[in-house]
Each structure stands twice: as C-alpha cells, then as structure tokens.
Design a protein around this motif. Structure first.
Motif, PDB file in Angstrom:
ATOM      1  N   MET A   1       0.985  -1.120   0.046  1.00 22.70           N
ATOM      2  CA  MET A   1      -0.132   0.073   0.027  1.00 22.70           C
ATOM      3  C   MET A   1       0.949   1.300   0.116  1.00 22.70           C
ATOM      4  SD  MET A   1      -2.790   0.882   2.784  1.00 22.70           S
ATOM      5  CE  MET A   1      -2.572   2.400   3.581  1.00 22.70           C
ATOM      6  N   LEU A   2       0.704   2.057  -0.845  1.00 20.87           N
ATOM      7  CA  LEU A   2       1.403   3.517  -0.784  1.00 20.87           C
ATOM      8  C   LEU A   2       0.674   4.437   0.055  1.00 20.87           C
ATOM      9  CD1 LEU A   2       2.365   3.617  -4.373  1.00 20.87           C
ATOM     10  CD2 LEU A   2       3.785   2.919  -2.790  1.00 20.87           C
ATOM     11  N   VAL A   3       1.323   5.280   0.544  1.00 16.34           N
ATOM     12  CA  VAL A   3       0.743   6.307   1.555  1.00 16.34           C
ATOM     13  C   VAL A   3       0.764   7.599   0.849  1.00 16.34           C
ATOM     14  CG1 VAL A   3       0.793   7.419   3.604  1.00 16.34           C
ATOM     15  CG2 VAL A   3       1.537   5.102   3.305  1.00 16.34           C
ATOM     16  N   SER A   4      -0.082   8.282   0.746  1.00 12.06           N
ATOM     17  CA  SER A   4      -0.335   9.676   0.095  1.00 12.06           C
ATOM     18  C   SER A   4       0.290  10.746   0.895  1.00 12.06           C
ATOM     19  CB  SER A   4      -1.639  10.121  -0.172  1.00 12.06           C
ATOM     20  OG  SER A   4      -1.994  10.773  -1.621  1.00 12.06           O
ATOM     21  N   MET A   5       1.176  11.589   0.421  1.00 10.88           N
ATOM     22  CA  MET A   5       2.016  12.591   1.087  1.00 10.88           C
ATOM     23  C   MET A   5       0.886  13.829   1.077  1.00 10.88           C
ATOM     24  SD  MET A   5       5.633  11.984  -0.295  1.00 10.88           S
ATOM     25  CE  MET A   5       6.506  13.406   0.741  1.00 10.88           C
ATOM     26  N   ALA A   6       0.786  14.525   2.299  1.00 10.74           N
ATOM     27  CA  ALA A   6      -0.131  15.678   2.305  1.00 10.74           C
ATOM     28  C   ALA A   6       0.428  16.828   1.161  1.00 10.74           C
ATOM     29  CB  ALA A   6      -0.174  16.119   3.785  1.00 10.74           C
ATOM     30  N   GLY A   7      -0.671  17.103   0.398  1.00 10.48           N
ATOM     31  CA  GLY A   7      -0.604  18.527  -0.176  1.00 10.48           C
ATOM     32  C   GLY A   7       0.330  18.079  -1.202  1.00 10.48           C
ATOM     33  N   ASN A   8       0.556  16.730  -1.647  1.00  8.52           N
ATOM     34  CA  ASN A   8       1.232  16.676  -2.872  1.00  8.52           C
ATOM     35  C   ASN A   8       0.620  15.137  -3.520  1.00  8.52           C
ATOM     36  OD1 ASN A   8       3.466  15.420  -4.503  1.00  8.52           O
ATOM     37  ND2 ASN A   8       4.903  16.346  -2.864  1.00  8.52           N
ATOM     38  N   GLN A   9       0.835  14.884  -4.978  1.00 10.83           N
ATOM     39  CA  GLN A   9       0.310  13.974  -5.613  1.00 10.83           C
ATOM     40  C   GLN A   9       1.285  12.782  -5.351  1.00 10.83           C
ATOM     41  OE1 GLN A   9      -2.574  13.489  -6.898  1.00 10.83           O
ATOM     42  NE2 GLN A   9      -3.421  15.645  -6.423  1.00 10.83           N
ATOM     43  N   GLN A  10       2.586  12.890  -4.903  1.00 11.97           N
ATOM     44  CA  GLN A  10       3.458  11.943  -4.912  1.00 11.97           C
ATOM     45  C   GLN A  10       2.970  10.717  -3.660  1.00 11.97           C
ATOM     46  OE1 GLN A  10       7.126  13.570  -3.922  1.00 11.97           O
ATOM     47  NE2 GLN A  10       7.762  13.614  -6.092  1.00 11.97           N
ATOM     48  N   THR A  11       3.557   9.597  -3.768  1.00 11.31           N
ATOM     49  CA  THR A  11       3.250   8.655  -2.736  1.00 11.31           C
ATOM     50  C   THR A  11       4.478   8.098  -2.287  1.00 11.31           C
ATOM     51  OG1 THR A  11       2.855   6.928  -4.414  1.00 11.31           O
ATOM     52  CG2 THR A  11       0.734   8.092  -3.642  1.00 11.31           C
TER      53      THR A  11
ATOM     54  N   PRO B   1       5.988   4.584  -0.003  1.00  7.89           N
ATOM     55  CA  PRO B   1       5.784   3.260   0.653  1.00  7.89           C
ATOM     56  C   PRO B   1       5.176   3.310   2.073  1.00  7.89           C
ATOM     57  CG  PRO B   1       7.750   3.485  -0.725  1.00  7.89           C
ATOM     58  CD  PRO B   1       7.522   4.695  -0.273  1.00  7.89           C
ATOM     59  N   ALA B   2       4.519   2.442   2.320  1.00 10.07           N
ATOM     60  CA  ALA B   2       4.001   2.242   3.823  1.00 10.07           C
ATOM     61  C   ALA B   2       4.902   1.297   4.632  1.00 10.07           C
ATOM     62  CB  ALA B   2       2.492   1.655   3.959  1.00 10.07           C
ATOM     63  N   ILE B   3       4.862   1.364   5.791  1.00  8.67           N
ATOM     64  CA  ILE B   3       5.617   0.417   6.855  1.00  8.67           C
ATOM     65  C   ILE B   3       5.420  -0.918   6.220  1.00  8.67           C
ATOM     66  CG2 ILE B   3       5.791  -0.629   9.250  1.00  8.67           C
ATOM     67  CD1 ILE B   3       4.782   2.209  10.272  1.00  8.67           C
ATOM     68  N   GLY B   4       6.681  -1.915   6.402  1.00 13.76           N
ATOM     69  CA  GLY B   4       6.838  -3.009   5.696  1.00 13.76           C
ATOM     70  C   GLY B   4       7.167  -3.118   4.290  1.00 13.76           C
ATOM     71  N   GLU B   5       6.811  -2.094   3.501  1.00 14.39           N
ATOM     72  CA  GLU B   5       7.240  -2.105   2.197  1.00 14.39           C
ATOM     73  C   GLU B   5       8.565  -1.819   1.611  1.00 14.39           C
ATOM     74  OE1 GLU B   5       2.626  -1.403   0.237  1.00 14.39           O
ATOM     75  OE2 GLU B   5       3.927   0.476   0.311  1.00 14.39           O
ATOM     76  N   LEU B   6       9.118  -2.368   0.555  1.00 10.95           N
ATOM     77  CA  LEU B   6      10.382  -1.753   0.090  1.00 10.95           C
ATOM     78  C   LEU B   6      10.220  -0.089  -0.447  1.00 10.95           C
ATOM     79  CD1 LEU B   6      11.264  -4.849  -2.393  1.00 10.95           C
ATOM     80  CD2 LEU B   6      12.559  -4.098  -0.039  1.00 10.95           C
TER      81      LEU B   6
ATOM     82  N   GLY C   1      15.692  -0.451   1.048  1.00 11.85           N
ATOM     83  CA  GLY C   1      15.225  -1.104   1.991  1.00 11.85           C
ATOM     84  C   GLY C   1      14.002  -1.102   2.627  1.00 11.85           C
ATOM     85  N   VAL C   2      13.677  -1.702   3.684  1.00 20.56           N
ATOM     86  CA  VAL C   2      12.256  -1.817   4.024  1.00 20.56           C
ATOM     87  C   VAL C   2      11.823  -0.513   5.133  1.00 20.56           C
ATOM     88  CG1 VAL C   2      10.622  -3.283   5.112  1.00 20.56           C
ATOM     89  CG2 VAL C   2      12.472  -4.345   3.782  1.00 20.56           C
ATOM     90  N   VAL C   3      10.776   0.008   4.742  1.00 16.74           N
ATOM     91  CA  VAL C   3      10.197   0.906   5.584  1.00 16.74           C
ATOM     92  C   VAL C   3       9.748   0.436   7.048  1.00 16.74           C
ATOM     93  CG1 VAL C   3       8.584   2.988   6.136  1.00 16.74           C
ATOM     94  CG2 VAL C   3       9.299   2.396   3.834  1.00 16.74           C
ATOM     95  N   MET C   4      10.511   0.922   8.103  1.00 21.03           N
ATOM     96  CA  MET C   4      10.187   0.364   9.488  1.00 21.03           C
ATOM     97  C   MET C   4       9.587   1.124  10.329  1.00 21.03           C
ATOM     98  SD  MET C   4      12.254  -2.395   9.137  1.00 21.03           S
ATOM     99  CE  MET C   4      12.391  -2.965  10.621  1.00 21.03           C
ATOM    100  N   GLY C   5       9.400   2.440  10.002  1.00 25.40           N
ATOM    101  CA  GLY C   5       8.522   3.644  10.803  1.00 25.40           C
ATOM    102  C   GLY C   5       9.012   4.907  10.450  1.00 25.40           C
TER     103      GLY C   5
END
Length: 80
Positions: free
Chosen positions: A1-11, A13-18, A28-32
């Motif tokens: 799942m990609l997380v939307s960045m506030a005020g921006n169209q870019q996304t 990666p969420a925790i646990g994703e590359l 790497g892997v997003v840890m937090g």
C-alpha cells in the motif's frame, strides 16, 4: 500500500514495504517514522537509517526485483 503525502500527488511506501532513499540510492524496508524522518531497514539486515520523507519513494521494478532476490537469497542461506 502506498501512502499519500499531504498536499502532494506523490506517494511513499508504507511500513513493511520496500522503499528507495533517493538521497543515497539505497533500497530497504520502511520500518517506521520518528521525528519527521522515515526509518528504513537494510534488506540484508544491519543498521537502519533515517531518510527525509521527500526522499523516500517506491523502488523501480528492477530495483524491487533485485532487493526481493537478495532477501530470498539471504533467507535460503539462513536455512542451511
């Protein structure tokens, strides 16, 4: 799942994703996240590093494949 960045169209990666840290080129892997930074763990294990949220993007298809192969190869060595 990609997380939307506030005020921006870019996304990003969420925790646990590359993820790719574009400032260093490392994958790497997003840890937090702590203190406004994203913590990314090395694919092969080892030290996590902090990245600026604006520098964290989903890796390209080749980069993702390479990282997933590295993870799988590491797991197969551990099973020996």
């Amino acid at each position: 799942m990609l997380v939307s960045m506030a005020g921006n169209q870019q996304t990003r990666p969420a925790i646990g994703e590359l993820a790719k840290d574009t400032a260093t080129g490392r994958i790497g892997v997003v840890m937090g996240g702590v203190g406004g930074r994203v913590q990314i763990g090395s694919v092969g294990g080892g030290m996590e590093w902090d990245a600026q949220p604006g520098n964290v993007v989903a890796p390209g298809a080749r980069e993702e494949l390479s990282a997933r192969l590295a993870i799988r190869n590491g797991n197969s060595r551990d099973a020996l």
